[in-house]
Write a protein that holds these residues in place. Sequence first.
Motif, PDB file in Angstrom:
ATOM      1  N   SER A 110      -0.283  -1.899   6.028  1.00 52.52           N
ATOM      2  CA  SER A 110       0.098  -1.962   7.408  1.00 52.52           C
ATOM      3  C   SER A 110       0.400  -3.295   7.722  1.00 52.52           C
ATOM      4  O   SER A 110       1.277  -3.336   8.559  1.00 52.52           O
ATOM      5  CB  SER A 110      -1.563  -1.913   7.988  1.00 52.52           C
TER       6      SER A 110
ATOM      7  N   LYS B  30       4.152  -2.830   7.596  1.00 57.45           N
ATOM      8  CA  LYS B  30       4.641  -2.355   8.713  1.00 57.45           C
ATOM      9  C   LYS B  30       4.847  -3.339  10.035  1.00 57.45           C
ATOM     10  O   LYS B  30       5.961  -3.333  10.800  1.00 57.45           O
ATOM     11  CB  LYS B  30       4.001  -1.151   9.076  1.00 57.45           C
ATOM     12  N   TYR B  31       3.829  -4.086  10.046  1.00 55.79           N
ATOM     13  CA  TYR B  31       3.679  -5.125  11.209  1.00 55.79           C
ATOM     14  C   TYR B  31       4.878  -5.920  11.303  1.00 55.79           C
ATOM     15  O   TYR B  31       5.422  -6.186  11.871  1.00 55.79           O
ATOM     16  CB  TYR B  31       2.287  -5.582  11.041  1.00 55.79           C
TER      17      TYR B  31
END
Length: 189
Positions: free
Chosen positions: A99, A102-103
């Motif tokens: 995550s 992706k951030y």
Amino acid sequence: MMEKKTNLKKLDPAQLSLLCAQWAMILKTGILLYDGADILVSTYENTSEQALFERIAGALEEGQPFYEALESTGRFPKYMIEMVRIAERTGNLDVVLDSLSKYYKKEALRNENIQNAIFYPVTLVVMMSVVIAILVVKVIPVFMQVFRNMGVSLDGSTQTILSAGIFVGYAVMVFAILLSVFAIVVIAM
């Protein structure tokens, strides 16, 4: 906990995205963190990031938690360190690292878009200022010289308009220079 090295430059979002993706992939394949750190040390051998991975690997071999190993480098943002700390405690480190990848990828794209949004208008202003500079420095003096050579004297209003044009031209050039410097500073950040 190891001392922080705050004098080092923080990693940019594109680098953070790549590193988080690499760590997530290592964990998803079942490789232990300290073994993964050794893999990354050898992957980044003879690069500017080799020392970073050696420091992380050393901290992990000493038994420090992953978030402390990252924090000890002084190169990772506080947000990432805290997310990794929480993920280690909950057992979701691979998911959180994915995550985070992706951030930070989105953040890198946003930064690139901001730089492009600043670069285009600044380029136009610089080009416009070059044209105005040529007009003010080269063209207008030629016309004034032609008028003088022809023996034509300019009336007061024409002289005022030419003087105002020259003044505005110089003002626009100064503004363009200041805007360009500002844009360079913003882009460099």
